[in-house]
Design a protein around this motif. Sequence first.
Motif, PDB file in Angstrom:
ATOM      1  N   TRP A  22       5.695  -7.128  -1.577  1.00  0.00           N
ATOM      2  CA  TRP A  22       6.138  -6.757  -2.735  1.00  0.00           C
ATOM      3  C   TRP A  22       5.196  -4.754  -2.460  1.00  0.00           C
ATOM      4  O   TRP A  22       5.751  -3.840  -3.386  1.00  0.00           O
ATOM      5  N   TRP A  23       3.969  -5.025  -2.465  1.00  0.00           N
ATOM      6  CA  TRP A  23       3.214  -3.952  -2.575  1.00  0.00           C
ATOM      7  C   TRP A  23       3.366  -3.122  -1.221  1.00  0.00           C
ATOM      8  O   TRP A  23       2.760  -1.885  -1.572  1.00  0.00           O
ATOM      9  N   ALA A  32       4.561   7.094  -0.922  1.00  0.00           N
ATOM     10  CA  ALA A  32       4.614   7.990   0.137  1.00  0.00           C
ATOM     11  C   ALA A  32       5.769   8.160   0.684  1.00  0.00           C
ATOM     12  O   ALA A  32       5.860  10.082   0.764  1.00  0.00           O
ATOM     13  N   ALA A  33       6.974   8.129  -0.082  1.00  0.00           N
ATOM     14  CA  ALA A  33       8.127   8.577   0.019  1.00  0.00           C
ATOM     15  C   ALA A  33       8.617   9.613  -1.350  1.00  0.00           C
ATOM     16  O   ALA A  33       8.323  10.927  -1.094  1.00  0.00           O
ATOM     17  N   GLY A  50       5.969   2.963   6.911  1.00  0.00           N
ATOM     18  CA  GLY A  50       6.157   1.383   5.962  1.00  0.00           C
ATOM     19  C   GLY A  50       7.196   1.386   5.843  1.00  0.00           C
ATOM     20  O   GLY A  50       7.355   0.203   5.838  1.00  0.00           O
ATOM     21  N   VAL A  51       8.482   1.666   6.311  1.00  0.00           N
ATOM     22  CA  VAL A  51       9.633   1.107   6.266  1.00  0.00           C
ATOM     23  C   VAL A  51      10.418   0.203   7.714  1.00  0.00           C
ATOM     24  O   VAL A  51       9.994  -1.243   7.223  1.00  0.00           O
ATOM     25  N   LEU A 109      -2.529   2.477   6.340  1.00  0.00           N
ATOM     26  CA  LEU A 109      -3.475   1.320   6.729  1.00  0.00           C
ATOM     27  C   LEU A 109      -3.203   0.381   5.682  1.00  0.00           C
ATOM     28  O   LEU A 109      -3.024  -1.069   5.480  1.00  0.00           O
ATOM     29  N   ALA A 110      -3.268   1.228   4.848  1.00  0.00           N
ATOM     30  CA  ALA A 110      -2.325  -0.512   3.110  1.00  0.00           C
ATOM     31  C   ALA A 110      -0.881  -0.783   3.468  1.00  0.00           C
ATOM     32  O   ALA A 110      -1.456  -2.253   2.878  1.00  0.00           O
ATOM     33  N   ILE A 111       0.049   0.390   3.634  1.00  0.00           N
ATOM     34  CA  ILE A 111       1.111   0.030   4.286  1.00  0.00           C
ATOM     35  C   ILE A 111       1.322  -1.803   4.847  1.00  0.00           C
ATOM     36  O   ILE A 111       1.963  -2.143   4.625  1.00  0.00           O
TER      37      ILE A 111
END
Length: 99
Positions: free
Chosen positions: A32-33, A41-42, A92-93, A23-25
């Motif tokens: 940037w964040w 995560a990675a 995320g990516v 959710l944050a991603i």
Amino acid sequence: MPNGHGFSYPYGFSMVVHPILALAIGAGAGKWWGWLLTGVAAALLVAFAWEAASRSEYEKIRANDPSTTRYSWVVNWLLFFAFPALMVTLWGVAANLRR
């Protein structure tokens, strides 16, 4: 001497941290964040895969809980920790590249 209880995997971590991280991603996609959290995560993915492959960590747990098998150790770490971290990292990516 074993206390009668087997090793307990920290499943709550995976059920709480991975969704919050996802959710944050998503909220930080394109910022940037968002990339920083994708990196977290990675890093979790690498740490969990490392733990699954670690013979020494398995041997420590096996010394206290003889019922733990190498197979159950690897499957639990990969299935419940590394795989969700992989999904969050890929998501995320993708989220960061879309924006």
